[in-house]
Scaffold this motif. Structure first.
Motif: not given
Length: 601
Positions: A547-550, A151-154, A265-274, A138-146
């Motif tokens: 999982m899909l967003m990441c 947390h942001q999604v929640m 959710l997509m806009k707030e956490t990823m800046g993606v317009d759906i 879990l210290r690996r940056p990729a896993l920690m980032k996920n």
């Protein structure tokens, strides 16, 4: 000996510092990613959950501090005081690459033995070893980032539903065992020996009871547990974004809430317009075009029916399938002839046999004239008619399956996904869609020779289908809907039954006697007698969504402490036997080699 943090207070996280902080005296804490000793110059890369920061020790550094830095090794825990300055050799690969810390004070808060693997994203160590040492993984940056993104999604989920009038209510984790499709995990009761609680597969019944109670808009980030076989997108315990609302009696009342949540959710956490509304297709359209009720619509390769042409050929495989009530259908792999040689197509034949098909007919158009496995059974113009129907041209490969539709469609659906991955034609986009209308309420269980609810027994049937409950369950369709993203089901929902008589009739159609239905679900049907508002909702898999967003490959990449395919946890070695004293207190004995549980009262 380890030092203490007394007197120091962290002022910044490592990954947050930038050129604008040059000249500031700061305190950071973290783990040593790497130490590089250049003789009179030492560099330490310090890592915390926000990123990596370079610490520098040189001829200006206090001698005691310099000697401490010399002793540091990977994963030592440090607290550091220093001044932010510009790096002479910048590193554009990291956000903090323009700066470094000239260290004035260093405390070694804890030492570390050499870890089982290097804490880097390109680590080649097997997943088994990394899961056994998950706290390191879990210290690996990729896993920690996920995990941080989850947390942001929640938090965004809670904001959206709270801001839209929904009330977060926790439902019990120790409940009555009721059949909902998968196996329950059960918990023996110490007080009520011989009786068991179940862990919830979902909060379904409780959220419906909350609607009866007058909490007309409910949501919960609910922990759910199902004793089922695992896959890459499935864990025995998971988190569900669970939603229910009252005074809705049509699918159209619920879908706007769900799709506006997705857009937010997509806009707030990823800046993606759906864009809304999300596309919608019927269950029948999804099955006939894509061979799946959770279609991936990021690419074409739709299934095409050639049964009318195939029926006129002399190819017995085709004609017998049609005569037995089946169909002949195919998919066209554009520009695939170079990739799918005869040898590679033979592998596809074995692949479809492994998932239920009897075989695979094909046309490969690599040269001037196409090669067809059934050409000798075709009359004049029939090959051209098939190629035209399939939209095939030179360079393409066409694959056909002939069987009952319950075989043909899912096999071609799986083949469509398998070949699209191999051809690399799947774009990196987010394709959400709703599957709606004409969802079969029941599915036939060949093992038990009975009908099961495709969703669950609390889903309302279409009004016009109620007449078929007694004698034609295959004609009953549900007021149900699924949300799909890139070929994976994200959520399932429905309008619920609120009429006690209809609910009892549904239990009867599923094979429950009145006594069995009342024993299992009497608390629900009794509640309906006291004024149940029309209601509906959905449950969305939070872990799958993240999982899909990441763009992660597995749920294990977004769950802090996941289980593996046999539902065990390698790090703690759970599950484990318990001692005889614990069993005796519960009134349980384990008998014989079979490990069966015998309950003693």
């Amino acid at each position: 000996m380890s030092e203490t943090l007394t007197g120091l207070k962290r002022s910044h996280y490592c990954g947050t510092l930038r050129a604008g902080n040059i000249g500031e005296t700061i305190t950071v804490c973290g783990w040593v990613q790497k130490q590089r000793d250049k003789g009179g110059l030492i560099f330490i890369d310090l890592r915390d959950r926000t990123g990596i920061l370079q610490l520098t020790f040189d001829e200006t550094t206090d001698k005691t501090v310099f000697e401490k830095a010399k002793s540091c090794r990977s994963e030592y825990v440090l607290a550091v005081v220093g001044t932010v300055r510009e790096r002479s050799s910048k590193n554009p690969e990291i956000p903090t690459g323009d700066i470094e810390i000239a260290v004035t004070e260093l405390r070694i808060l804890n030492k570390a033995v050499t870890p089982a693997f290097e804490i880097t994203d390109n680590c080649k160590t097997s997943e088994d070893i990394r899961l056994k040492n998950r706290y390191l993984d879990l210290r690996r940056p990729a896993l920690m980032k996920n995990i941080l993104f989850k947390h942001q999604v929640m938090q965004a989920t809670r904001r959206y539903f709270s801001d839209n009038g929904f009330i977060e209510i926790e439902t019990p984790l120790m409940i009555k065992s009721t059949p909902e499709g998968a196996r329950d995990y059960i918990i023996p009761s110490r007080v009520h020996k011989g009786s068991f609680y179940a862990l919830p597969q979902s909060p379904q019944l409780y959220k419906q009871l909350l609607m009866v109670s007058g909490f007309d808009k409910y949501f919960q980030l609910a922990r759910c547990l199902r004793d089922e076989d695992l896959r890459a997108d499935r864990q025995p315990e998971f988190t569900q974004i669970d939603v229910e609302m009252s005074f809705v009696d049509a699918v159209e009342d619920v879908l706007p809430v769900e799709e506006h949540f997705i857009q937010y959710l997509m806009k707030e956490t990823m800046g993606v317009d759906i864009p809304l509304p999300l596309p919608r297709i019927t269950y029948n359209e999804a099955m006939s075009k894509y061979g799946s009720d959770k279609p991936d619509t990021r690419y074409g390769m739709e299934i095409t029916d050639i049964s009318d042409i195939a029926a006129q050929t002399g190819f017995g495989v085709f004609t017998s399938a049609i005569e037995n009530g089946g169909s002949v259908r195919g998919i066209c792999l554009k520009d695939a002839a170079k990739v799918y040689t005869r040898k590679e197509i033979d592998k596809l034949v074995e692949y479809v046999k492994g998932i239920g098909a009897k075989g695979l007919a094909w046309i490969r158009w690599a040269d001037e004239a196409p090669t067809c496995t059934f050409s000798k059974f075709l009359g004049e113009g029939q090959l051209d008619a098939i190629l035209s129907r399939m939209g095939a041209s030179k360079g393409d490969v066409v694959l056909f399956v002939a069987d009952k539709n319950k075989v043909t469609l899912p096999v071609l659906g799986a083949l469509r996904q398998e070949t699209a991955k191999r051809l690399g034609i799947i774009p990196d986009t987010f394709n959400f869609l709703f599957v709606v209308e004409l969802f079969p309420f029941f599915e036939y269980n060949d093992e038990t020779q009975s009908w099961d609810a495709m969703h669950h027994p609390f889903t309302a049937p279409l009004d016009e289908c109620i007449q078929y409950l007694d004698n034609s369950p295959e004609k009953v369709y549900a007021k149900a809907y699924d949300l799909v993203l890139n070929g994976i089901e994200l959520s399932s929902g429905s309008i619920r039954i609120t009429d006690p008589e209809l609910q009892e009739k549904m239990f009867e159609a599923l094979g429950f006697t009145p006594e069995q239905a009342h024993e299992k679900f009497g608390f629900l049907t009794d509640a309906f007698q006291y004024g149940a508002p029309p209601h509906g909702g959905f449950g969305m898999g939070l872990d799958r969504l993240v999982m899909l967003m990441c763009k992660a490959e597995s749920l294990r990449d977004v769950v802090a402490f996941p289980k593996v395919k046999d539902a065990s946890e390698p790090m703690t070695n759970a599950p484990q036997p318990v001692d005889d004293a614990q069993l005796a207190e519960l009134g349980i004995a384990i008998s014989g080699q079979s490990q069966r549980l015998a309950v003693s009262r």
